[in-house]
Design an enzyme around this catalytic site. Structure first.
Site, PDB file in Angstrom:
ATOM      1  N   TYR A 253      17.488 -30.293  18.458  1.00 16.37           N
ATOM      2  CA  TYR A 253      17.955 -30.770  17.146  1.00 16.37           C
ATOM      3  C   TYR A 253      16.886 -30.728  16.056  1.00 16.37           C
ATOM      4  CZ  TYR A 253      22.583 -31.808  18.818  1.00 16.37           C
ATOM      5  OH  TYR A 253      23.856 -31.669  19.316  1.00 16.37           O
TER       6      TYR A 253
ATOM      7  N   GLU B 154      26.262 -36.705  23.325  1.00 16.73           N
ATOM      8  CA  GLU B 154      25.988 -35.705  24.354  1.00 16.73           C
ATOM      9  C   GLU B 154      25.218 -36.302  25.531  1.00 16.73           C
ATOM     10  OE1 GLU B 154      24.194 -32.519  22.138  1.00 16.73           O
ATOM     11  OE2 GLU B 154      26.016 -32.270  20.933  1.00 16.73           O
TER      12      GLU B 154
END
Length: 400
Positions: free
Chosen positions: A95, A137
């Site tokens: 990310y 997630e």
């Protein structure tokens, strides 16, 4: 939480993102892959070449910006994308990389319009959005690994059987190489497979729906030959070979809490998740009324027809096949089919109770057309579910 000024700035950028979104995401992917080529082992390069991935990302960025003050509205979409991320192996450490090059891309494309206060606001907003993805997630990774029969990331499976289903589609029956029991899945879910194709620099990951009902000692995928990976599966892999696969994922699943009638609408290889739904529903809800409608070019391209016909032996199931280009054998044989296309009149003749749950799978154009027809029947929007193979190009259903 974001402060009011940041929220105001982010929401003010929505019109600009709508105008330049795909230019930004195109620039983003170019930059990221130039600086981190190892990520080419994860991302689908076919979708990159078709530019569908950049369209999907642009839609996601726009939706996030428009809903930055109420991210709860797009949690269903975050979960949908999260299933895909978990199945292919996106991790928290990815990310910051995405954030870095997304911000650079915004600055590169917008130029002087990307003032410092706008870039600072987007840096803050991206952090909040990334945290939402990482949190969701993380739960998905833990669930996949710790469920009964579950595993972490990828696991080798043996091709126990390979069956040609039609001119384009072949089924692969997969059993775990270690002989351990399989984890359960929900009808409609998919697995990711990871393959290393000779003379290809990077690994390839693709998603394929599980095309049989849960509870077997194998997973089955039924693959249409239409690309690099599917051609490799069809032409190069045989019984006894191994494939690496992820644990089942996806939120396009049959709702067993509903007592409404069930209408399953598919075209082409879109039959794969719906045949699982059909067989599972017949097994678990034998009293539930089901209409199963499948469209294909003709019988030569119609995979898994025998399994649909077998399900139709139950009094609660009605099947209907639609061929747009039937062969002479189709016309003179014993196959029952409707020639042409699925239209409103045809649906009305088949569906006695339109207050039903609808599940649709096929090409983007098929899904769009069926969604329109089903909506015109008066069906509630929340009763219409669909699965689009490939990147999710529209998020409208989740933020309307």
């Amino acid at each position: 939480m974001l402060d009011n000024k940041t929220i105001e700035i982010i929401k003010s950028t929505v019109p600009v993102l709508q105008q330049h979104g795909e230019s930004i995401t195109g620039r983003f992917y170019d930059l990221m892959f130039q600086n981190h080529p190892e990520l080419l082992n994860i991302f689908n390069q076919t979708n990159q070449k078709k530019k569908t991935q950049r369209t999907a990302l642009a839609n996601a960025v726009i939706a996030a910006a428009a809903n930055i003050d109420r991210l709860g509205h797009i949690i269903p979409v975050i979960k949908q994308i999260g299933h895909k991320h978990r199945s292919i192996g996106i991790k928290p450490e990815h990310y910051p990389i995405v954030g870095k090059y997304l911000l650079i891309a915004i600055k590169d494309v917008l130029g002087d319009a990307a003032a410092p206060d706008i870039m600072q606001a987007w840096e803050k907003a991206y952090g909040v959005i990334a945290d939402a993805f990482i949190r969701i997630e993380k739960e998905m990774y833990e669930q996949a690994e710790h469920q009964t029969g579950g595993w972490k990331e990828y696991k080798p499976f043996v091709i126990a059987k390979k069956v040609r289903e039609s001119k384009e589609i072949t089924s692969f029956y997969l059993k775990p190489e270690d002989g351990k029991p399989l984890c359960e899945f929900q009808a409609g879910q998919y697995i990711s497979i990871k393959v290393r194709i000779p003379d290809s620099e990077y690994t390839h990951i693709r998603q394929y729906s599980l095309s049989d009902m849960p509870g077997k000692d194998y997973y089955r995928i039924s693959v249409k030959k239409d690309g690099v990976v599917s051609s490799y599966l069809h032409n190069k892999l045989h019984e006894g070979d191994t494939l690496e696969i992820s644990a089942p994922a996806g939120d396009f699943v049959l709702d067993f809490s509903s007592r409404k009638d069930l209408v399953l609408l598919s075209a082409g290889v879109g039959i794969t998740p719906l045949i699982s739904m059909l067989k599972t529903s017949v097994s678990k809800q034998p009293e539930r009324q089901i209409v199963f409608i499948h469209a294909a070019k003709n019988s030569e391209y119609h995979a898994l027809r025998d399994e649909a016909e077998e399900a139709a032996e139950h009094s609660s199931v009605k099947t209907a096949f639609v061929y747009r280009e039937p062969t002479e054998k189709d016309r003179t044989g014993n196959i029952q089919f409707h020639e042409g296309q699925i239209d409103q009149q045809y649906l009305k003749a088949l569906i006695a109770n339109t207050d039903a749950d609808y599940y649709i799978c096929g090409s983007p154009s098929f899904i769009t057309h069926m969604h329109k027809l089903v909506s015109e029947l008066g069906s509630a929007p929340e009763s219409i579910h669909y699965e689009l193979f490939g990147p999710q190009l529209s998020m409208a259903k989740s933020i309307s």
